[in-house]
Design a protein around this motif. Structure first.
Motif, PDB file in Angstrom:
ATOM      1  N   ILE A  96      37.419  16.225  25.706  1.00 58.64           N
ATOM      2  CA  ILE A  96      37.023  17.521  26.277  1.00 58.64           C
ATOM      3  C   ILE A  96      36.680  18.532  25.188  1.00 58.64           C
ATOM      4  O   ILE A  96      36.016  19.545  25.451  1.00 58.64           O
ATOM      5  N   LEU A  97      37.085  18.247  23.937  1.00 57.80           N
ATOM      6  CA  LEU A  97      36.752  19.155  22.835  1.00 57.80           C
ATOM      7  C   LEU A  97      35.245  19.266  22.643  1.00 57.80           C
ATOM      8  O   LEU A  97      34.731  20.329  22.274  1.00 57.80           O
ATOM      9  N   SER A  98      34.510  18.190  22.893  1.00 57.73           N
ATOM     10  CA  SER A  98      33.049  18.247  22.733  1.00 57.73           C
ATOM     11  C   SER A  98      32.440  19.208  23.755  1.00 57.73           C
ATOM     12  O   SER A  98      31.442  19.882  23.474  1.00 57.73           O
ATOM     13  N   VAL A  99      33.055  19.304  24.937  1.00 60.22           N
ATOM     14  CA  VAL A  99      32.599  20.264  25.941  1.00 60.22           C
ATOM     15  C   VAL A  99      32.812  21.679  25.423  1.00 60.22           C
ATOM     16  O   VAL A  99      31.921  22.540  25.516  1.00 60.22           O
ATOM     17  N   ALA A 100      33.995  21.922  24.845  1.00 58.08           N
ATOM     18  CA  ALA A 100      34.289  23.247  24.284  1.00 58.08           C
ATOM     19  C   ALA A 100      33.329  23.571  23.142  1.00 58.08           C
ATOM     20  O   ALA A 100      32.862  24.713  23.014  1.00 58.08           O
ATOM     21  N   ASP A 101      33.037  22.563  22.301  1.00 57.71           N
ATOM     22  CA  ASP A 101      32.101  22.772  21.187  1.00 57.71           C
ATOM     23  C   ASP A 101      30.718  23.187  21.711  1.00 57.71           C
ATOM     24  O   ASP A 101      30.105  24.138  21.198  1.00 57.71           O
ATOM     25  N   ASN A 102      30.229  22.450  22.702  1.00 55.69           N
ATOM     26  CA  ASN A 102      28.888  22.750  23.234  1.00 55.69           C
ATOM     27  C   ASN A 102      28.835  24.126  23.889  1.00 55.69           C
ATOM     28  O   ASN A 102      27.846  24.853  23.754  1.00 55.69           O
ATOM     29  N   LEU A 103      29.908  24.483  24.575  1.00 54.93           N
ATOM     30  CA  LEU A 103      29.965  25.800  25.210  1.00 54.93           C
ATOM     31  C   LEU A 103      29.940  26.898  24.150  1.00 54.93           C
ATOM     32  O   LEU A 103      29.212  27.895  24.273  1.00 54.93           O
ATOM     33  N   SER A 104      30.692  26.689  23.091  1.00 58.64           N
ATOM     34  CA  SER A 104      30.749  27.667  22.007  1.00 58.64           C
ATOM     35  C   SER A 104      29.403  27.779  21.299  1.00 58.64           C
ATOM     36  O   SER A 104      28.925  28.882  20.992  1.00 58.64           O
ATOM     37  N   ARG A 105      28.754  26.628  21.047  1.00 56.11           N
ATOM     38  CA  ARG A 105      27.434  26.645  20.398  1.00 56.11           C
ATOM     39  C   ARG A 105      26.406  27.372  21.270  1.00 56.11           C
ATOM     40  O   ARG A 105      25.556  28.123  20.770  1.00 56.11           O
ATOM     41  N   ALA A 106      26.471  27.126  22.567  1.00 56.05           N
ATOM     42  CA  ALA A 106      25.522  27.775  23.492  1.00 56.05           C
ATOM     43  C   ALA A 106      25.659  29.290  23.421  1.00 56.05           C
ATOM     44  O   ALA A 106      24.657  30.018  23.357  1.00 56.05           O
ATOM     45  N   LEU A 107      26.901  29.784  23.394  1.00 57.44           N
ATOM     46  CA  LEU A 107      27.106  31.234  23.333  1.00 57.44           C
ATOM     47  C   LEU A 107      26.691  31.804  21.984  1.00 57.44           C
ATOM     48  O   LEU A 107      26.156  32.913  21.899  1.00 57.44           O
ATOM     49  N   ASP A 108      26.942  31.032  20.911  1.00 57.57           N
ATOM     50  CA  ASP A 108      26.590  31.512  19.573  1.00 57.57           C
ATOM     51  C   ASP A 108      25.073  31.634  19.386  1.00 57.57           C
ATOM     52  O   ASP A 108      24.612  32.434  18.567  1.00 57.57           O
ATOM     53  N   HIS A 109      24.296  30.837  20.113  1.00 61.08           N
ATOM     54  CA  HIS A 109      22.853  30.817  19.915  1.00 61.08           C
ATOM     55  C   HIS A 109      22.072  31.642  20.948  1.00 61.08           C
ATOM     56  O   HIS A 109      20.841  31.532  21.038  1.00 61.08           O
ATOM     57  N   VAL A 110      22.779  32.436  21.722  1.00 61.51           N
ATOM     58  CA  VAL A 110      22.084  33.309  22.679  1.00 61.51           C
ATOM     59  C   VAL A 110      21.458  34.467  21.892  1.00 61.51           C
ATOM     60  O   VAL A 110      22.168  35.190  21.183  1.00 61.51           O
ATOM     61  N   PRO A 111      20.164  34.658  21.986  1.00 62.07           N
ATOM     62  CA  PRO A 111      19.513  35.765  21.254  1.00 62.07           C
ATOM     63  C   PRO A 111      20.008  37.126  21.750  1.00 62.07           C
ATOM     64  O   PRO A 111      20.390  37.283  22.914  1.00 62.07           O
ATOM     65  N   GLU A 112      19.991  38.087  20.850  1.00 57.74           N
ATOM     66  CA  GLU A 112      20.519  39.421  21.170  1.00 57.74           C
ATOM     67  C   GLU A 112      19.727  40.085  22.296  1.00 57.74           C
ATOM     68  O   GLU A 112      20.304  40.748  23.160  1.00 57.74           O
ATOM     69  N   GLU A 113      18.417  39.894  22.325  1.00 53.58           N
ATOM     70  CA  GLU A 113      17.612  40.522  23.378  1.00 53.58           C
ATOM     71  C   GLU A 113      17.940  39.947  24.749  1.00 53.58           C
ATOM     72  O   GLU A 113      17.863  40.647  25.765  1.00 53.58           O
ATOM     73  N   LEU A 114      18.362  38.656  24.769  1.00 51.18           N
ATOM     74  CA  LEU A 114      18.743  38.044  26.047  1.00 51.18           C
ATOM     75  C   LEU A 114      20.075  38.622  26.534  1.00 51.18           C
ATOM     76  O   LEU A 114      20.289  38.772  27.740  1.00 51.18           O
ATOM     77  N   ARG A 115      20.937  38.973  25.601  1.00 51.25           N
ATOM     78  CA  ARG A 115      22.227  39.581  25.977  1.00 51.25           C
ATOM     79  C   ARG A 115      22.014  40.950  26.628  1.00 51.25           C
ATOM     80  O   ARG A 115      22.837  41.386  27.428  1.00 51.25           O
ATOM     81  N   GLU A 116      20.943  41.616  26.228  1.00 50.12           N
ATOM     82  CA  GLU A 116      20.663  42.945  26.789  1.00 50.12           C
ATOM     83  C   GLU A 116      19.977  42.868  28.151  1.00 50.12           C
ATOM     84  O   GLU A 116      19.940  43.840  28.892  1.00 50.12           O
ATOM     85  N   SER A 117      19.441  41.710  28.478  1.00 53.99           N
ATOM     86  CA  SER A 117      18.702  41.557  29.735  1.00 53.99           C
ATOM     87  C   SER A 117      19.658  41.603  30.930  1.00 53.99           C
ATOM     88  O   SER A 117      20.717  40.976  30.930  1.00 53.99           O
ATOM     89  N   ASP A 118      19.269  42.360  31.945  1.00 51.95           N
ATOM     90  CA  ASP A 118      20.098  42.468  33.153  1.00 51.95           C
ATOM     91  C   ASP A 118      20.209  41.129  33.875  1.00 51.95           C
ATOM     92  O   ASP A 118      21.244  40.819  34.459  1.00 51.95           O
ATOM     93  N   LYS A 119      19.124  40.348  33.832  1.00 53.04           N
ATOM     94  CA  LYS A 119      19.134  39.055  34.519  1.00 53.04           C
ATOM     95  C   LYS A 119      20.102  38.085  33.847  1.00 53.04           C
ATOM     96  O   LYS A 119      20.765  37.294  34.516  1.00 53.04           O
ATOM     97  N   GLU A 128      31.048  32.927  29.384  1.00 49.54           N
ATOM     98  CA  GLU A 128      32.175  33.437  28.585  1.00 49.54           C
ATOM     99  C   GLU A 128      33.491  33.307  29.352  1.00 49.54           C
ATOM    100  O   GLU A 128      34.537  32.985  28.770  1.00 49.54           O
ATOM    101  N   ALA A 129      33.432  33.551  30.663  1.00 53.44           N
ATOM    102  CA  ALA A 129      34.634  33.393  31.486  1.00 53.44           C
ATOM    103  C   ALA A 129      35.076  31.934  31.504  1.00 53.44           C
ATOM    104  O   ALA A 129      36.277  31.622  31.457  1.00 53.44           O
ATOM    105  N   THR A 130      34.104  31.011  31.558  1.00 57.82           N
ATOM    106  CA  THR A 130      34.422  29.574  31.520  1.00 57.82           C
ATOM    107  C   THR A 130      35.080  29.206  30.197  1.00 57.82           C
ATOM    108  O   THR A 130      36.050  28.452  30.157  1.00 57.82           O
ATOM    109  N   GLN A 131      34.557  29.763  29.094  1.00 54.55           N
ATOM    110  CA  GLN A 131      35.138  29.488  27.785  1.00 54.55           C
ATOM    111  C   GLN A 131      36.575  30.026  27.687  1.00 54.55           C
ATOM    112  O   GLN A 131      37.466  29.344  27.171  1.00 54.55           O
TER     113      GLN A 131
END
Length: 201
Positions: A96-119, A128-131
């Motif tokens: 299950i650690l590989s699942v945690a790794d992939n989740l963490s990598r996905a969040l780390d690679h989210v571009p800043e402009e996408l974080r600002e998007s309402d959608k 983030e809640a899942t993590q």
């Protein structure tokens, strides 16, 4: 008539009664009255008694050994049961650690402009809640992340993947973490893969 003659019929009666009681008793088991003072040779009864005492001591020793061995077996079984409780999920946790790794990598690679998007905000909040929930489940099962960056290299917990020349950290200090490491209770689940500082050439 003296006193000895008076007692003679009584002594004869006692001797006759003793002789009657001794009928059927083998000769070698009869006590003639002169043994037992401690100064004569041992009789077969004494030999048998000594042998029985020796057998009893040996049996008592065997019982003590058996009791100690039983206690050792019981302790080993209790430890095995405890280990099974503590570490029975090790293989599942490692997977299950590989699942945690992939989740963490996905969040780390989210571009800043996408974080600002309402959608995307609600979507990212869900990831983030899942993590956080995954971290909570890890903690409740005794799975903890190994501290790495800024720590001295510990071969029991860290796996050095490369050396990084730098003057910003002491040689042997971890300056980069490529993959998080984890412990389950007090056992290593997966070492942290790290980059270690070395002196500049």
């Amino acid at each position: 008539m003296n006193d000895e003659n008076k007692n003679e019929p009584q002594d004869k009666a006692v001797d006759a009664e003793v002789a009657r009681e001794m009928e059927g008793v083998p000769e070698h088991l009869r006590d003639d009255g002169d043994a037992g003072e401690g100064d004569g040779p041992e009789t077969p009864v004494d030999d048998a008694l000594a042998k029985l005492k020796g057998d009893l001591e040996a049996a008592m020793q065997d019982v003590l050994y058996a009791r100690a061995e039983t206690q050792n077996v019981r302790r080993r079984l209790e430890k095995d049961v405890q280990d099974a409780r503590n570490y029975g999920a090790t293989n599942f946790a490692r997977d299950i650690l590989s699942v945690a790794d992939n989740l963490s990598r996905a969040l780390d690679h989210v571009p800043e402009e996408l974080r600002e998007s309402d959608k995307a905000k609600n979507f990212l909040a869900g990831i983030e809640a899942t993590q956080r929930e995954l971290d909570k489940v890890f903690n409740s099962n005794g799975i903890t992340r190994i501290a790495a960056k800024g720590m001295p290299l510990d071969p029991n917990q860290h796996q050095a993947m490369m050396e990084i020349p730098t003057d910003e950290a002491e040689p042997g200090t971890i300056v980069q973490e490529m993959q998080a490491g984890y412990m389950i209770k007090n056992r290593l689940l997966r070492p942290a893969m790290v980059g270690v500082a070395k002196k500049l050439d």
